[in-house]
Design a protein around this motif. Structure first.
Motif, PDB file in Angstrom:
ATOM      1  N   GLU A 176      -3.511  -3.490  -7.358  1.00 29.66           N
ATOM      2  CA  GLU A 176      -2.114  -3.273  -6.941  1.00 29.66           C
ATOM      3  C   GLU A 176      -1.860  -3.848  -5.554  1.00 29.66           C
ATOM      4  OE1 GLU A 176      -1.252   0.914  -7.403  1.00 29.66           O
ATOM      5  OE2 GLU A 176      -1.691   0.736  -9.557  1.00 29.66           O
ATOM      6  N   ARG A 177      -2.821  -3.629  -4.627  1.00 33.13           N
ATOM      7  CA  ARG A 177      -2.680  -4.178  -3.264  1.00 33.13           C
ATOM      8  C   ARG A 177      -2.564  -5.707  -3.323  1.00 33.13           C
ATOM      9  NH1 ARG A 177      -2.664   0.212  -3.174  1.00 33.13           N
ATOM     10  NH2 ARG A 177      -0.488  -0.308  -3.029  1.00 33.13           N
ATOM     11  N   ARG A 178      -3.380  -6.323  -4.193  1.00 33.78           N
ATOM     12  CA  ARG A 178      -3.381  -7.781  -4.316  1.00 33.78           C
ATOM     13  C   ARG A 178      -2.025  -8.261  -4.827  1.00 33.78           C
ATOM     14  NH1 ARG A 178      -7.206  -8.031  -7.675  1.00 33.78           N
ATOM     15  NH2 ARG A 178      -8.785  -7.524  -6.113  1.00 33.78           N
ATOM     16  N   ARG A 179      -1.512  -7.558  -5.840  1.00 31.94           N
ATOM     17  CA  ARG A 179      -0.197  -7.932  -6.386  1.00 31.94           C
ATOM     18  C   ARG A 179       0.875  -7.806  -5.305  1.00 31.94           C
ATOM     19  NH1 ARG A 179      -0.525  -4.261 -10.904  1.00 31.94           N
ATOM     20  NH2 ARG A 179      -2.411  -5.202 -11.746  1.00 31.94           N
ATOM     21  N   ALA A 180       0.827  -6.711  -4.534  1.00 29.28           N
ATOM     22  CA  ALA A 180       1.846  -6.486  -3.501  1.00 29.28           C
ATOM     23  C   ALA A 180       1.726  -7.537  -2.401  1.00 29.28           C
ATOM     24  CB  ALA A 180       1.698  -5.076  -2.916  1.00 29.28           C
ATOM     25  N   SER A 181       0.500  -7.924  -2.047  1.00 29.52           N
ATOM     26  CA  SER A 181       0.303  -8.887  -0.953  1.00 29.52           C
ATOM     27  C   SER A 181       0.751 -10.285  -1.337  1.00 29.52           C
ATOM     28  CB  SER A 181      -1.164  -8.949  -0.548  1.00 29.52           C
ATOM     29  OG  SER A 181      -1.482  -7.829   0.213  1.00 29.52           O
TER      30      SER A 181
ATOM     31  N   GLY B 185      -1.487   9.873   6.875  1.00 20.26           N
ATOM     32  CA  GLY B 185      -2.928  10.038   6.688  1.00 20.26           C
ATOM     33  C   GLY B 185      -3.368   9.594   5.306  1.00 20.26           C
ATOM     34  N   LEU B 186      -2.417   9.359   4.423  1.00 19.01           N
ATOM     35  CA  LEU B 186      -2.768   8.859   3.096  1.00 19.01           C
ATOM     36  C   LEU B 186      -2.542   7.363   3.074  1.00 19.01           C
ATOM     37  CD1 LEU B 186      -1.129  11.471   0.707  1.00 19.01           C
ATOM     38  CD2 LEU B 186      -3.502  11.320   1.426  1.00 19.01           C
ATOM     39  N   TRP B 187      -3.291   6.680   2.258  1.00 18.98           N
ATOM     40  CA  TRP B 187      -3.149   5.240   2.138  1.00 18.98           C
ATOM     41  C   TRP B 187      -2.556   4.952   0.767  1.00 18.98           C
ATOM     42  CZ3 TRP B 187      -7.679   1.273   1.784  1.00 18.98           C
ATOM     43  CH2 TRP B 187      -7.156  -0.008   1.982  1.00 18.98           C
ATOM     44  N   GLU B 188      -1.235   4.652   0.754  1.00 21.31           N
ATOM     45  CA  GLU B 188      -0.539   4.410  -0.523  1.00 21.31           C
ATOM     46  C   GLU B 188      -0.807   5.563  -1.490  1.00 21.31           C
ATOM     47  OE1 GLU B 188       1.177   1.196  -1.339  1.00 21.31           O
ATOM     48  OE2 GLU B 188       1.171   1.091   0.824  1.00 21.31           O
ATOM     49  N   GLY B 189      -0.780   6.784  -0.949  1.00 15.96           N
ATOM     50  CA  GLY B 189      -0.916   7.963  -1.811  1.00 15.96           C
ATOM     51  C   GLY B 189      -2.345   8.413  -2.086  1.00 15.96           C
ATOM     52  N   HIS B 190      -3.336   7.716  -1.506  1.00 17.86           N
ATOM     53  CA  HIS B 190      -4.738   8.089  -1.763  1.00 17.86           C
ATOM     54  C   HIS B 190      -5.434   8.495  -0.475  1.00 17.86           C
ATOM     55  CE1 HIS B 190      -4.844   6.666  -5.917  1.00 17.86           C
ATOM     56  NE2 HIS B 190      -4.070   5.689  -5.502  1.00 17.86           N
TER      57      HIS B 190
ATOM     58  N   GLY C  74     -16.657   6.617  -3.322  1.00 15.81           N
ATOM     59  CA  GLY C  74     -15.421   6.688  -4.102  1.00 15.81           C
ATOM     60  C   GLY C  74     -15.477   5.730  -5.283  1.00 15.81           C
ATOM     61  N   PHE C  75     -16.030   4.539  -5.047  1.00 17.77           N
ATOM     62  CA  PHE C  75     -16.130   3.531  -6.113  1.00 17.77           C
ATOM     63  C   PHE C  75     -17.093   4.001  -7.201  1.00 17.77           C
ATOM     64  CE2 PHE C  75     -17.811  -0.778  -7.542  1.00 17.77           C
ATOM     65  CZ  PHE C  75     -16.703  -1.065  -8.328  1.00 17.77           C
ATOM     66  N   GLU C  76     -18.179   4.625  -6.778  1.00 18.95           N
ATOM     67  CA  GLU C  76     -19.156   5.134  -7.740  1.00 18.95           C
ATOM     68  C   GLU C  76     -18.548   6.257  -8.590  1.00 18.95           C
ATOM     69  OE1 GLU C  76     -23.511   6.860  -7.008  1.00 18.95           O
ATOM     70  OE2 GLU C  76     -22.995   5.093  -5.782  1.00 18.95           O
ATOM     71  N   ALA C  77     -17.748   7.112  -7.915  1.00 17.70           N
ATOM     72  CA  ALA C  77     -17.187   8.267  -8.613  1.00 17.70           C
ATOM     73  C   ALA C  77     -16.118   7.843  -9.621  1.00 17.70           C
ATOM     74  CB  ALA C  77     -16.590   9.246  -7.592  1.00 17.70           C
ATOM     75  N   ASP C  78     -15.278   6.867  -9.256  1.00 18.47           N
ATOM     76  CA  ASP C  78     -14.176   6.482 -10.146  1.00 18.47           C
ATOM     77  C   ASP C  78     -13.860   4.996  -9.966  1.00 18.47           C
ATOM     78  OD1 ASP C  78     -11.980   6.315 -11.754  1.00 18.47           O
ATOM     79  OD2 ASP C  78     -10.979   8.100 -10.942  1.00 18.47           O
ATOM     80  N   PRO C  79     -14.713   4.129 -10.563  1.00 15.04           N
ATOM     81  CA  PRO C  79     -14.518   2.686 -10.351  1.00 15.04           C
ATOM     82  C   PRO C  79     -13.143   2.192 -10.808  1.00 15.04           C
ATOM     83  CG  PRO C  79     -16.322   3.124 -11.924  1.00 15.04           C
ATOM     84  CD  PRO C  79     -15.908   4.432 -11.362  1.00 15.04           C
ATOM     85  N   ASP C  80     -12.633   2.723 -11.926  1.00 12.35           N
ATOM     86  CA  ASP C  80     -11.345   2.224 -12.425  1.00 12.35           C
ATOM     87  C   ASP C  80     -10.221   2.488 -11.436  1.00 12.35           C
ATOM     88  OD1 ASP C  80     -12.577   1.298 -14.614  1.00 12.35           O
ATOM     89  OD2 ASP C  80     -11.646   2.676 -16.057  1.00 12.35           O
ATOM     90  N   LEU C  81     -10.241   3.686 -10.841  1.00 17.79           N
ATOM     91  CA  LEU C  81      -9.210   4.019  -9.851  1.00 17.79           C
ATOM     92  C   LEU C  81      -9.243   3.021  -8.697  1.00 17.79           C
ATOM     93  CD1 LEU C  81      -7.163   6.296  -8.629  1.00 17.79           C
ATOM     94  CD2 LEU C  81      -9.152   6.856  -7.224  1.00 17.79           C
ATOM     95  N   VAL C  82     -10.453   2.721  -8.216  1.00 16.14           N
ATOM     96  CA  VAL C  82     -10.604   1.831  -7.062  1.00 16.14           C
ATOM     97  C   VAL C  82     -10.205   0.393  -7.424  1.00 16.14           C
ATOM     98  CG1 VAL C  82     -12.264   0.905  -5.392  1.00 16.14           C
ATOM     99  CG2 VAL C  82     -12.356   3.325  -6.037  1.00 16.14           C
ATOM    100  N   LEU C  83     -10.662  -0.070  -8.600  1.00 12.55           N
ATOM    101  CA  LEU C  83     -10.311  -1.441  -9.020  1.00 12.55           C
ATOM    102  C   LEU C  83      -8.798  -1.570  -9.166  1.00 12.55           C
ATOM    103  CD1 LEU C  83     -13.145  -2.077 -11.644  1.00 12.55           C
ATOM    104  CD2 LEU C  83     -12.979  -3.006  -9.316  1.00 12.55           C
TER     105      LEU C  83
END
Ligand code: APR
Length: 228
Positions: free
Chosen positions: A54-59, A25-30, A40-49
């Motif tokens: 990280e997803r981009r690097r992994a892909s 139920g978690l997506w890579e721990g989130h 979520g982006f409004e609340a914590d943009p740095d976390l989302v960016l």
């Protein structure tokens, strides 16, 4: 015969890209609300960016598998009579050689400018807010369609689904609309429907045929049948 193929996370699973709904139920721990909603982006943009960086690097280090390659082969046979609609934000379909492709949930390897709406190709990091290459304003976000946002290409997708003869769903749980409704739309307008998935999904309207198994096995086998 006109074919529309809808793909989801299951087609990329064997390439090493995690799916959304198979684990805990978690997506890579989130939690999804943290990293896949405008709130979520409004609340914590740095976390989302950082998350999508990280997803981009992994892909970047994964590769198309036999299922992506089989769909590219099918396109070489069917040309304009085939369209792949993917919910995936990875670029494995295009790297396998598929050209007639719509990314309805956006693309990991693009950014979107919230100021001028440009959608530039993007390989690097978005954390630190690099300026938009089009307008120069530091207003870039991931070009990923989050919950509560409008998917891309809906008119074109609906036209293709409404006029196809065969609708094939591959590697998607059918939990997210509007994608989850396309099989029923195709069926209502007379198309045959086929599901290729690890396990049969809880489709609102049953598919005409379901083939359960790994995408790298069932997709190439189905393509072999069609192009033989
Ligand atoms: N081969 C075939 N199918 C597989 C494989 C595999 N190797 N591994 C998993 N699957 C199947 C699972 O059984 C499941 O039905 O793929 C499906 C993946 O479902 P989800 O994780 O829900 O992914 P998806 O349907 O693409 O999610 C839709 O939800 O949050 C989002 O926006 C995101 O585009 C995504 C959307």
């Amino acid at each position: 015969m006109r074919i529309v193929v809808l793909t989801g996370a299951g087609i990329s699973a064997e390439s090493g890209v995690p799916t959304f709904r198979d684990a805990d139920g978690l997506w890579e721990g989130h939690r999804v609300e943290e990293v896949a909603t405008p709130e979520g982006f409004e609340a914590d943009p740095d976390l989302v960016l950082q998350f999508y960086d990280e997803r981009r690097r992994a892909s970047a280090s994964v590769h198309p598998n036999a299922a992506h390659l089989a769909l590219a082969r099918l396109e070489r046979e069917f040309g304009e009579r085939m369209l792949v609609v993917t919910q995936n934000v990875d670029d494995l379909h295009e790297r396998a050689g598929t050209h007639r492709l719509l990314h309805m949930h956006g693309e990991l390897f693009r950014a979107r400018c919230t100021h001028c709406r440009a959608r530039p190709q993007w390989q690097g990091d978005l954390i630190g807010l690099p300026p938009c290459p089009e307008c120069g304003v530091a207003a870039l976000r991931p070009d990923v369609v989050w919950f509560g946002e409008m998917p891309y290409g809906l008119d074109e997708i609906e036209r293709a689904v409404a006029t196809c003869d065969l609708f094939v769903s591959i590697g998607t749980s059918g939990a997210v609309y509007p994608a989850a409704g396309y099989a029923a739309l195709a069926a209502a307008l007379g198309a045959r429907t086929l599901e290729l998935n690890l396990v049969p999904s809880d489709a609102a309207v049953p598919f005409d045929e379901v083939r359960a198994g790994l995408a790298t096995v069932v997709v190439p086998a189905w393509v072999d049948e069609l192009v033989r």
